[in-house]
Enzyme design. Structure first.
Site, PDB file in Angstrom:
ATOM      1  N   CYS A 256      88.366  50.222   0.247  1.00  0.00           N
ATOM      2  CA  CYS A 256      87.235  49.233   0.875  1.00  0.00           C
ATOM      3  C   CYS A 256      86.143  49.013  -0.177  1.00  0.00           C
ATOM      4  CB  CYS A 256      86.906  50.027   2.184  1.00  0.00           C
ATOM      5  SG  CYS A 256      88.063  49.619   3.723  1.00  0.00           S
ATOM      6  N   ARG A 322      95.182  55.096  -2.072  1.00  0.00           N
ATOM      7  CA  ARG A 322      95.092  53.956  -2.696  1.00  0.00           C
ATOM      8  C   ARG A 322      93.693  53.886  -3.542  1.00  0.00           C
ATOM      9  NH1 ARG A 322      95.406  50.220   2.626  1.00  0.00           N
ATOM     10  NH2 ARG A 322      94.479  52.267   3.481  1.00  0.00           N
TER      11      ARG A 322
END
Length: 422
Positions: A256, A322
């Site tokens: 994000c 990630r």
């Protein structure tokens, strides 16, 4: 009402579990192995436990044919960036193709996107794709909506059933439908955004704002370091002011905060706007791993050291790898001529090997390394004592603490190792 949630990762699975308590809900994920794990009661993300999975009544499938004719489709797939930091909408496009093949015009279904995107993606890209692939007409045969995800991996306080849900439909009727559905899911209430574009924009700036605030702290960290002042000492003092924002320095990655600012800057550049603040913040944060590696290398005083980095996931106490910026630290230290190993009890070894080509190391039981770096504030690392660290360091070894996990030894304390921090 039949609901299909497409994508069962950190965002989709918790949402689908909550929806299944109130609606006929199917969770669809293209990864058959993921579905098999969930059917066995195992969520590798750690967001949903086996008891909750078993009790919610969620149907699970990797076969899209099981999902035709639903009233509501919710897309929760990732939105990464490519090697040039440009938005990669391929997962969203793939999910959109899947949805287009499942729509039944007799149901006048609604398609809702939760994936983080720049303003306009839902209506200008996804809507026309559905029309082209299905032959249906938006606004007559199907409708669009958007409700940005706000899942914070590892956060047990701000879960999907407690947070306020922002939502928007392409008309008032769709907005009220979404308000009804999401209102069942969360006790935090819903906020009706003025438009789909406004809801998309709200999500992308939530993370861009955090990125910019952290970038400021990272920049002053460099300034204070040049003045031989610990940024942690400065933050301790500054936090005593009631309206000081308590951001901390560090490696800013993840799916994000380390990604979303590029979605906003990409759209700005398409419009001929130079997003100076957004990109400046990203540049500062993307460069922190190299700056830290340079400082650790200088503290070591020579190349060829054996270094153990503690932590690889992008944040503490979660298995999510990630866009972890720890790999940038690994590469920068190797660029200085050091041998670098990484240990992380939360990370999946196969995923670390696949994503980064790293074979995770075990925690040594004897003095093996010249330097130990605390990179991720996992609870298992935070509780290590000075004696624990000394036990894996060779005499005169360096403890590099970039997350302020361990207290610096007193100046007059007898110690077999040295200490470095930002």
């Amino acid at each position: 009402m039949k609901i299909v949630v497409i994508g069962l990762g950190y965002v989709g699975l918790p949402l689908a579990v909550q929806l299944a308590k109130h609606f006929d809900t199917v969770g669809l994920d293209s990864n058959a192995a993921r579905i098999a794990e969930l059917r066995d009661g195992h969520d590798r993300t750690g967001e949903v436990d086996a008891a909750a999975l078993a009790a919610c009544g969620l149907a699970l499938t990797s076969d899209a044919a099981d999902c035709s004719g639903a009233d509501l489709y919710i897309v929760t797939v990732p939105t990464p960036i490519d090697a040039d930091n440009r938005p990669d909408l391929s997962p969203v496009r793939s999910a959109t193709r899947t949805v287009a093949a499942l729509l039944d015009a007799a149901k006048t279904p609604t398609v809702v996107y939760e994936s983080t995107v720049y303003p306009g993606v839902t209506e200008d890209i996804c809507g026309p794709m559905i029309e082209d692939l299905s032959g249906l007409v938006r606004g007559r045969d199907f409708f669009l909506g958007y409700s940005p995800e706000r899942i914070n991996p590892g956060d047990r306080e701000h879960t999907v059933d407690k947070i306020m849900k922002v939502l928007a439909g392409e008309n008032d009727q769709v907005t009220e439908l979404l308000a009804t559905v999401y209102g069942k899911v969360t006790s935090g209430g819903v906020f009706r955004a003025r438009s789909i574009r406004a809801a998309e924009a709200a999500k992308v700036i939530e993370n861009a704002q955090r990125d910019i605030n952290i970038a400021f702290i990272n920049e002053v960290t460099k300034i204070f370091s040049a003045l031989d002042i610990s940024v942690w000492d400065v933050l301790d003092a500054a936090r005593t002011k009631w309206n000081f924002l308590p951001f901390e320095p560090g490696l800013v990655g993840g799916h994000c905060i380390g990604v979303d600012p590029y979605y906003l800057s990409h759209r700005a550049q398409e419009l001929g706007i130079d997003p100076q603040v957004v990109l400046s913040g990203r540049a500062i944060n993307d460069g922190m791993a190299q700056w830290m590696a340079d400082g650790i290398h200088a503290a070591l005083g020579k190349p060829g050291a054996d270094i153990l980095i503690l932590g690889l996931t992008f944040k503490e106490n979660v298995p999510d790898l990630r866009n972890s910026k720890v790999i940038d630290l690994v590469q920068a230290l190797r660029g200085h001529g050091h041998s670098v190993a990484v240990h992380d009890p939360h990370a999946d070894p196969a995923e670390a090997r696949h994503e980064y080509g790293l074979d995770l190391a075990s925690m040594p039981g004897e003095p093996t390394y010249d330097c130990v770096i605390g990179a991720v504030r996992h609870e298992a690392f935070r509780t290590l004592s000075g004696a624990d660290l000394a036990a894996i360091l060779r005499p005169g070894g360096l403890v590099a603490d970039i997350k302020r996990m361990w207290p610096a030894p007193a100046a007059d304390a007898a110690s077999t190792h040295r200490y470095w921090s930002i």
